[in-house]
Design a protein around this motif. Structure first.
Motif, PDB file in Angstrom:
ATOM      1  N   CYS A 169       0.815  -1.206   0.000  1.00 16.74           N
ATOM      2  CA  CYS A 169       0.000   0.000   0.000  1.00 16.74           C
ATOM      3  C   CYS A 169       0.852   1.261   0.000  1.00 16.74           C
ATOM      4  N   ASN A 170       2.178   1.097   0.149  1.00 18.51           N
ATOM      5  CA  ASN A 170       3.085   2.227   0.041  1.00 18.51           C
ATOM      6  C   ASN A 170       3.745   2.296  -1.323  1.00 18.51           C
ATOM      7  N   ALA A 171       4.135   1.137  -1.868  1.00 20.26           N
ATOM      8  CA  ALA A 171       4.945   1.176  -3.083  1.00 20.26           C
ATOM      9  C   ALA A 171       4.778  -0.105  -3.887  1.00 20.26           C
ATOM     10  N   ILE A 172       5.068   0.056  -5.189  1.00 20.37           N
ATOM     11  CA  ILE A 172       5.203  -1.053  -6.137  1.00 20.37           C
ATOM     12  C   ILE A 172       6.663  -1.049  -6.528  1.00 20.37           C
ATOM     13  N   GLU A 173       7.382  -2.193  -6.345  1.00 22.27           N
ATOM     14  CA  GLU A 173       8.832  -2.138  -6.533  1.00 22.27           C
ATOM     15  C   GLU A 173       9.357  -3.392  -7.204  1.00 22.27           C
ATOM     16  N   GLY A 174      10.587  -3.227  -7.693  1.00 20.40           N
ATOM     17  CA  GLY A 174      11.262  -4.320  -8.388  1.00 20.40           C
ATOM     18  C   GLY A 174      12.534  -3.839  -9.019  1.00 20.40           C
ATOM     19  N   TRP A 175      12.969  -4.556 -10.075  1.00 24.65           N
ATOM     20  CA  TRP A 175      14.172  -4.145 -10.784  1.00 24.65           C
ATOM     21  C   TRP A 175      14.030  -4.502 -12.253  1.00 24.65           C
ATOM     22  N   ALA A 176      14.813  -3.779 -13.095  1.00 25.70           N
ATOM     23  CA  ALA A 176      14.803  -4.052 -14.534  1.00 25.70           C
ATOM     24  C   ALA A 176      16.116  -3.570 -15.119  1.00 25.70           C
ATOM     25  N   TRP A 177      16.641  -4.355 -16.054  1.00 24.92           N
ATOM     26  CA  TRP A 177      17.870  -3.949 -16.738  1.00 24.92           C
ATOM     27  C   TRP A 177      17.966  -4.628 -18.082  1.00 24.92           C
ATOM     28  N   ASP A 178      18.932  -4.156 -18.863  1.00 24.45           N
ATOM     29  CA  ASP A 178      19.320  -4.801 -20.112  1.00 24.45           C
ATOM     30  C   ASP A 178      20.710  -5.361 -19.875  1.00 24.45           C
ATOM     31  N   SER A 179      20.812  -6.687 -19.830  1.00 24.21           N
ATOM     32  CA  SER A 179      22.105  -7.300 -19.516  1.00 24.21           C
ATOM     33  C   SER A 179      23.144  -7.009 -20.582  1.00 24.21           C
ATOM     34  N   ASN A 180      22.687  -6.619 -21.780  1.00 24.06           N
ATOM     35  CA  ASN A 180      23.636  -6.238 -22.830  1.00 24.06           C
ATOM     36  C   ASN A 180      24.060  -4.770 -22.709  1.00 24.06           C
ATOM     37  N   ASP A 181      23.490  -4.067 -21.783  1.00 22.24           N
ATOM     38  CA  ASP A 181      23.800  -2.645 -21.572  1.00 22.24           C
ATOM     39  C   ASP A 181      23.761  -2.366 -20.073  1.00 22.24           C
ATOM     40  N   PRO A 182      24.687  -2.997 -19.308  1.00 22.35           N
ATOM     41  CA  PRO A 182      24.593  -2.941 -17.843  1.00 22.35           C
ATOM     42  C   PRO A 182      24.777  -1.553 -17.264  1.00 22.35           C
ATOM     43  N   ASN A 183      25.408  -0.665 -18.002  1.00 30.67           N
ATOM     44  CA  ASN A 183      25.590   0.693 -17.484  1.00 30.67           C
ATOM     45  C   ASN A 183      24.457   1.638 -17.894  1.00 30.67           C
ATOM     46  N   GLY A 184      23.549   1.094 -18.684  1.00 31.23           N
ATOM     47  CA  GLY A 184      22.407   1.893 -19.103  1.00 31.23           C
ATOM     48  C   GLY A 184      21.234   1.729 -18.164  1.00 31.23           C
ATOM     49  N   THR A 185      20.144   2.407 -18.518  1.00 32.37           N
ATOM     50  CA  THR A 185      18.933   2.398 -17.707  1.00 32.37           C
ATOM     51  C   THR A 185      17.758   2.017 -18.585  1.00 32.37           C
ATOM     52  N   VAL A 186      16.829   1.277 -18.018  1.00 31.75           N
ATOM     53  CA  VAL A 186      15.576   1.012 -18.707  1.00 31.75           C
ATOM     54  C   VAL A 186      14.441   1.617 -17.884  1.00 31.75           C
ATOM     55  N   ASN A 187      13.332   1.871 -18.554  1.00 31.75           N
ATOM     56  CA  ASN A 187      12.116   2.347 -17.892  1.00 31.75           C
ATOM     57  C   ASN A 187      11.162   1.180 -17.705  1.00 31.75           C
ATOM     58  N   VAL A 188      10.261   1.350 -16.747  1.00 32.45           N
ATOM     59  CA  VAL A 188       9.168   0.403 -16.618  1.00 32.45           C
ATOM     60  C   VAL A 188       7.858   1.175 -16.630  1.00 32.45           C
ATOM     61  N   ASP A 189       6.853   0.564 -17.265  1.00 28.56           N
ATOM     62  CA  ASP A 189       5.498   1.109 -17.287  1.00 28.56           C
ATOM     63  C   ASP A 189       4.642   0.291 -16.331  1.00 28.56           C
ATOM     64  N   ILE A 190       3.841   0.993 -15.509  1.00 28.60           N
ATOM     65  CA  ILE A 190       3.057   0.334 -14.474  1.00 28.60           C
ATOM     66  C   ILE A 190       1.577   0.514 -14.794  1.00 28.60           C
ATOM     67  N   PHE A 191       0.858  -0.619 -14.833  1.00 26.71           N
ATOM     68  CA  PHE A 191      -0.547  -0.636 -15.234  1.00 26.71           C
ATOM     69  C   PHE A 191      -1.428  -1.128 -14.089  1.00 26.71           C
ATOM     70  N   ASP A 192      -2.568  -0.455 -13.928  1.00 30.14           N
ATOM     71  CA  ASP A 192      -3.651  -0.980 -13.100  1.00 30.14           C
ATOM     72  C   ASP A 192      -4.651  -1.578 -14.076  1.00 30.14           C
ATOM     73  N   GLY A 193      -4.634  -2.896 -14.191  1.00 32.08           N
ATOM     74  CA  GLY A 193      -5.405  -3.531 -15.247  1.00 32.08           C
ATOM     75  C   GLY A 193      -4.804  -3.160 -16.581  1.00 32.08           C
ATOM     76  N   THR A 194      -5.572  -2.455 -17.406  1.00 34.32           N
ATOM     77  CA  THR A 194      -5.066  -2.007 -18.707  1.00 34.32           C
ATOM     78  C   THR A 194      -4.761  -0.508 -18.716  1.00 34.32           C
ATOM     79  N   THR A 195      -4.880   0.128 -17.557  1.00 32.30           N
ATOM     80  CA  THR A 195      -4.679   1.583 -17.478  1.00 32.30           C
ATOM     81  C   THR A 195      -3.262   1.893 -17.010  1.00 32.30           C
ATOM     82  N   LEU A 196      -2.519   2.647 -17.841  1.00 37.41           N
ATOM     83  CA  LEU A 196      -1.177   3.068 -17.451  1.00 37.41           C
ATOM     84  C   LEU A 196      -1.287   4.087 -16.329  1.00 37.41           C
TER      85      LEU A 196
END
Length: 592
Positions: free
Chosen positions: A403-430
């Motif tokens: 109820c405080n946060a939605i959390e995790g991790w994401a990366w591109d193993s072929n680009d370890p120094n880079g950053t990826v974004n994540v999109d968070i959906f409630d059902g089908t709503t971003l």
């Protein structure tokens, strides 16, 4: 016999006409007790009668000459003077007849009367001039009236601000008048003189004042009101602007006193000035420059990221221009939530993360520069070089959801120094997009690259007591994170009850635990400060037996910059607050 002639014309209203009457005794006898009578027509007004030898009387318009006797062959002359009545219509025929009678024997009665006819006209007075113009100050003057003698006339004002001070009211004369000062709009008034119109036009006397002539704003913009005071309720005014960053919200026009309300948009660049023209007066709007700050955190094969803000407008958002060399490849708003900015700047929503375009993934080296919008001013820590050719190998996990946060991790193993974004959906709503940039010690241990964690604060819309299924996908794709998504939770709004302890601060790690006892399944962040300066945000989601679910621990490897042989104070706070964990701060002094 009797004859009558009239003085020569033209005959107009008010002009005199003199009738000359001649009476002659043509025999055969002496004439006595003679009466000569003339009933003047109503279109004439009697003036006088006379004769050198005869007495005349008059009652109204009836004139009588009495002659005692007149010898055969003798004659007598008489005159009657009158003027044409001023009330006749514009044209009229006037016929006058005179008669004579006596007690004597008159064998020829046909010559005992005589008549004269003529046409008379009546023209209105002529005015000179027929109109006059005055400034707003007013003044005084006169009108000359040309009217026939004996004929009266009237004058009147049809406007309260036009005052007749003298009027001759007869014949040729003048009308004097004054014009009052005009406090209002241009106006027209008239005088009616003998049915004729004299027109006075007066310039506008409207004057306006503003309660202030200028206003200054910071780059954040704002609102203001300008009070307009008019000299008269009839005075019309408008408010006009040409600068797009100024908006008149109400009061764009009015009459008399009024108010102009306007707003000023946020300023993303240099200081600027604009003008609002209010009631013909220039009102100046000055706005200070944006205090732009920013940092180009990373450039990788998935995203180009960092943060930017205007410190004078912390609640606003600025944009950044992204270049490949000298070519502009995109402009993106810096409005993404970042927990580290909440602690470092006190305002979290200034991050940006731009998806690296396919054109840059061609195996060539590209130099990425990030600049403040519309300027040549770079963000700190730019330029950065990328070399992308292969496909991405995206991996990630939706670790938890509370109820405080939605959390995790994401990366591109072929680009370890880079950053990826994540999109968070409630059902089908971003419901949000966040960059996976948070430090996680478990990722350092497992992946050899720690800055790939994400945490998204659970929005109020999910705290309605209903079950919500939340799915996390790799940013800009329809691909779910590889592990443990979606997740379903039911939350209600509850006041957090934070507990935590700063267990360790040594030359290897800073660690402890932090949690919300009202949200055991959720994760909270901690903010680490060194000597009072913000360093990093770390999620408290590592194994920590004995506290809640057992996954509320945090651990952060002490960076080399603190191993300089100097004493440092390490303080850990609940992220976004001023509240320290128990047993914090702690000192360290580490050798290089």
């Amino acid at each position: 016999g009797i004859t009558m002639t009239a003085s020569s014309g033209p005959y107009t209203a008010g002009t005199y006409v003199t009738y000359t009457i001649t009476l002659a005794n043509n025999g055969p006898d002496l004439a006595s007790s003679i009466l000569v009578s003339d009933d003047l027509p109503s279109s004439l007004v009697y003036s006088s009668c006379n004769s050198s030898s005869v007495y005349c009387t008059r009652i109204g318009n009836s004139v009588t000459f009495a002659i005692n006797s007149l010898d055969v062959g003798a004659s007598v002359n008489m005159q009657i003077s009158a003027y044409v009545d001023c009330s006749i219509p514009s044209s009229v025929a006037i016929n006058n007849t005179v008669t004579a009678g006596s007690s004597a024997n008159d064998p020829n009665l046909s010559d005992n009367s005589a008549s004269v006819s003529f046409n008379a006209t009546n023209s209105p007075a002529t005015l000179s001039p027929t109109n006059q113009f005055y400034s707003q100050l007013g003044g005084n003057s006169s009108v000359s009236v040309n009217k026939n003698s004996n004929c009266g006339w009237t004058s009147m004002s049809n406007a309260s601000w036009l005052t007749i001070t003298y009027s001759a009211n007869c014949c040729n004369g003048s009308v004097y008048y004054t014009v009052a000062a005009n406090p209002g709009i241009a106006r027209t008034g008239t005088l009616t003189i003998d049915g004729q119109t004299f027109t006075v036009n007066q310039a506008s006397g409207c004057t306006f004042s503003l309660d202030h002539a200028s206003k200054g704003f910071t780059s954040a913009g704002g609102t203001d009101s300008v009070t307009v005071t008019a000299s008269d309720a009839s005075c019309n005014w408008t408010a006009l602007k040409t600068d797009s960053w100024i908006t008149i919200t109400s009061g764009s026009s009015g009459a008399g006193n009024g108010t102009v309300n306007y707003s000023v948009g946020s300023n993303p660049g240099a200081a600027r000035s604009g003008i609002i023209t209010i009631a013909g007066q220039s009102f100046t709007v000055n706005q200070g420059p944006a205090a732009l700050e920013g940092f180009h955190d990373a450039a990788g094969c998935n995203t180009i990221s960092g943060w930017a803000w205007d410190s004078n407008n912390p609640n606003g958002a600025v944009s950044v221009d992204i270049y490949d060399g000298t070519t502009l490849i995109g402009t993106v708003p810096a409005n993404m939530y970042r927990e580290d900015l909440l602690n470092a700047l006190g305002s979290p929503s200034h991050g940006f993360s731009f998806l690296t375009p396919a054109a840059l993934k061609n195996g060539a080296v590209h130099t990425i520069d990030v600049k403040f919008p519309g300027t040549n001013t770079p963000l700190s820590n730019t330029s950065r070089t990328i070399h992308c050719g292969g496909s991405a190998n995206l991996q990630g996990r939706h670790d938890g959801q509370g109820c405080n946060a939605i959390e995790g991790w994401a990366w591109d193993s072929n680009d370890p120094n880079g950053t990826v974004n994540v999109d968070i959906f409630d059902g089908t709503t971003l419901i949000g997009t966040v960059a996976a940039t948070l430090y996680r010690q478990d990722l350092a241990d497992a992946l050899g690259s720690p800055y790939h964690g994400f945490i998204f604060h659970t929005p109020a819309s999910l705290k309605d007591g209903q079950p919500h299924t939340v799915t996390v996908k790799f940013g800009g794709t329809n691909t779910n994170l590889t592990l443990d998504t979606p997740r379903t939770t039911s939350c209600t709004s509850a006041t957090p009850n934070y507990l935590g302890n700063h267990d360790v601060a040594d030359c290897n790690f800073i660690s402890g635990y932090a949690w919300d006892t009202n949200d055991d399944q959720g994760t909270i962040n901690v903010a680490i400060f060194v000597d009072g300066n913000f360093l990093v945000v770390v999620p408290a989601q590592q194994a920590y037996p004995g506290v809640g679910t057992g996954y509320h621990g945090f651990k952060y490897a002490v960076p080399g910059s603190l191993k300089n042989g100097q004493p440092h104070s390490i303080q850990v706070k609940f992220s976004g607050t001023t509240t320290s964990l128990s047993n914090s701060p702690k000192p360290i002094n580490c050798s290089p």
